[in-house]
Design an enzyme around this catalytic site. Structure first.
Site, PDB file in Angstrom:
ATOM      1  N   LYS A  12     -10.812  -9.470  -8.991  1.00 44.54           N
ATOM      2  CA  LYS A  12     -11.898  -8.085  -8.892  1.00 44.54           C
ATOM      3  C   LYS A  12     -11.024  -7.139  -8.108  1.00 44.54           C
ATOM      4  O   LYS A  12     -10.994  -5.993  -7.495  1.00 44.54           O
ATOM      5  CB  LYS A  12     -13.439  -8.261  -7.789  1.00 44.54           C
ATOM      6  CG  LYS A  12     -14.522  -8.850  -8.963  1.00 44.54           C
ATOM      7  CD  LYS A  12     -15.864  -8.247  -8.157  1.00 44.54           C
ATOM      8  CE  LYS A  12     -16.451  -8.718 -10.053  1.00 44.54           C
ATOM      9  NZ  LYS A  12     -17.518 -10.240  -9.361  1.00 44.54           N
ATOM     10  N   ARG A  13     -10.029  -8.291  -6.761  1.00 45.15           N
ATOM     11  CA  ARG A  13      -9.279  -6.617  -5.767  1.00 45.15           C
ATOM     12  C   ARG A  13      -8.569  -5.679  -6.469  1.00 45.15           C
ATOM     13  O   ARG A  13      -8.100  -5.157  -6.074  1.00 45.15           O
ATOM     14  CB  ARG A  13      -8.545  -7.208  -4.927  1.00 45.15           C
ATOM     15  CG  ARG A  13     -10.183  -7.371  -3.740  1.00 45.15           C
ATOM     16  CD  ARG A  13      -9.346  -8.310  -2.826  1.00 45.15           C
ATOM     17  NE  ARG A  13      -9.259 -10.475  -3.558  1.00 45.15           N
ATOM     18  CZ  ARG A  13      -9.017 -11.577  -3.489  1.00 45.15           C
ATOM     19  NH1 ARG A  13      -8.087 -11.476  -3.177  1.00 45.15           N
ATOM     20  NH2 ARG A  13      -9.244 -12.122  -4.662  1.00 45.15           N
TER      21      ARG A  13
END
Ligand code: GLU
Length: 475
Positions: free
Chosen positions: A248-249
């Site tokens: 997700k980063r």
């Protein structure tokens, strides 16, 4: 010849938005079932109430629908079938394959701490495994909360043939005695997944590689309950271009983000289809129908699949380019109206046509065509072509202005503009750079843009005249 019907499922936990990895699982499961006229089930694995995220189910179903991945039958929610899991958990206990565990969370934390300190693998120490019948009764009389744990053989190689990875073997000594039923009466994933896959007749379990370590636990449950194993297909990890795990980063991983950005659904599907699978040759363009014909698990790679946004953008452009002009105009116009503040009256069919060769997704439109929606400010010097001078530029622009004004609205088209401008340039003895360069600049305000003729068509006669006049005032 009789062939067993393939039944697959997509079984997301509603803990967030449907991400790219989940979408790939759904797509591959769908293709596998549907290419064999089998069944594809959508099952919501919502037994972990603490991780339930509001709106997640809607995001999952909505995204699948937009991408044309159609589950068969009703959506199945595990939380609506708690009694059923309990029935099997009790059977496992009764048959001596699982046991009640009364250990408090404090005690579990303590053993964990010790194991960590001793650099041992952290797992349950089997404290309640061999509890005497009377002791168990007494604990129940005291109303002690308990979970149900699955018994693990002390040391046994649990093996299976994975459709993608081949022979896989994991020793049970490294595995925890998994909690299969929590004290609140909810099953954990491990029990629920097996019960449902069995009862729904799922015979191909397609899922991400991260589930591989759980598979021996599932195999044991199948064995204890006397059920036939499905075929497992564990798909490779999704990686970023630097080969780190797609997370997700790094940018967007929710599939709906790409839909919201206005990538064509077909482009997303095509892109996702190649994350781990390939047709065995260098073809890259696949519609859903073609995928249904071509897809097969034996053409899947074991190695991690790289999520390359440039590749997605390439597909995005291909699908936009190949669209029928009217269809693209309607879709893109609607998108701009719904999602942006641009002055939609400026979005002509000519702009849409130019966009079809220039944008990978619709959200790019306002930026790439910012000059269409509003005249941008630019330096007057930019109007003068490097091989020209101010004087000839003014001449050239006045000439262009006259030519454009003289063309009637109903003959204002590509051929006419081209012809009349060229004629005039010749007659006046000017260079192309004295005319085409400054008009392009005057119309777009950008050093790089569509061609002058395209711009004249995109903006229309009146707006073009207006912008050229404004440019002349700058000089
Ligand atoms: N509920 C699991 C998940 O969220 C399903 C894993 C599986 O397919 O067995 O990914």
């Amino acid at each position: 010849m009789f062939k067993k019907k393939i039944i697959t499922r997509f079984a997301p936990s509603p803990t967030g938005m449907l991400h790219i990895g989940g979408l790939r699982t759904a797509l591959y499961s769908y293709l596998l079932a549907k290419q064999n006229k089998g069944k594809f089930i959508l099952r919501i694995e919502d037994t972990d109430r603490s991780r339930f995220v509001e709106g997640a189910v809607e995001n999952i179903t909505d995204t699948l629908e937009k991408l044309d991945i159609k589950p068969d039958g009703e959506i199945y929610y595990q939380s609506e079938h708690l009694e059923n899991y309990k029935k099997y958990a009790d059977k496992l206990v009764k048959d001596g394959n699982a046991y009640h565990c009364f250990c408090s969370s404090e005690r579990l934390a303590e053993i964990r701490e010790k194991q960590v300190a001793n650099k041992q693998p952290t797992k349950y120490d089997g404290h309640c495994r061999n509890m005497k019948e009377e002791e168990i009764k007494r604990m129940h009389q005291l109303n002690k909360p308990y979970v149900i744990r699955l018994k693990m053989p002390t040391s046994e190689d649990i093996s299976f043939n994975d459709a993608i990875r081949g022979h896989v073997s994991i020793n049970s000594a490294n595995l925890d005695e998994q909690v299969i039923m929590k004290s609140d009466g909810f099953p954990t994933y491990h029990l629920a997944v097996v019960v449902d896959d069995y009862e729904m007749g799922v015979n191909y379990v397609v899922r991400g590689e991260e589930w591989l370590p759980s598979t021996p636990k599932h195999i044991l449950i199948y064995r204890y309950l006397g059920w036939k194993l499905p075929t497992y297909a564990h798909m490779p990890l999704l990686l970023n271009t630097d080969r780190s795990k797609l997370s997700k980063r790094q940018g967007d991983v929710a599939a709906s983000d790409y839909l919201n950005k206005g990538y064509m659904p077909e482009a997303i599907i095509n892109f996702i289809s190649l994350l781990g699978w390939n047709p065995g040759d260098d073809r890259e363009m696949f519609t859903m129908d073609e995928l249904l014909k071509e897809f097969s698990l034996d053409k899947m790679n074991k190695a991690g699949a790289i999520f390359d946004i440039d590749k997605l953008n390439w597909f995005g452009l291909q699908y936009i380019q190949n669209m029928n002009a009217d269809e693209f105009y309607n879709i893109s116009k609607e998108y701009l109206e719904k999602n942006t503040e641009v002055d939609i009256s400026k979005y002509t069919k000519e702009v849409s046509k130019a966009a079809q060769t220039r944008v990978s997704y619709l959200a790019e439109l306002p930026e790439v065509f910012s000059h269409v929606f509003a005249l941008l400010d630019y330096d007057a010097e930019l109007l003068v072509f490097k091989k020209s001078n101010k004087e000839d530029t003014i001449k050239g622009m006045k000439l262009a202005l006259k030519v454009i004004e003289d063309i009637s609205e109903d003959t204002y088209n590509e051929n006419m503009l081209q012809l009349k401008l060229q004629e005039a340039i010749k007659a006046e003895g000017l260079g192309n750079g004295d005319v085409f360069w400054p008009i392009r600049m005057a119309l777009s305000g950008k050093e790089k843009s569509e061609s002058p003729i395209e711009l004249l068509l995109e903006l229309g006669k009146d707006e073009s005249i207006d912008r050229i006049k404004k440019a002349l005032k700058k000089l």
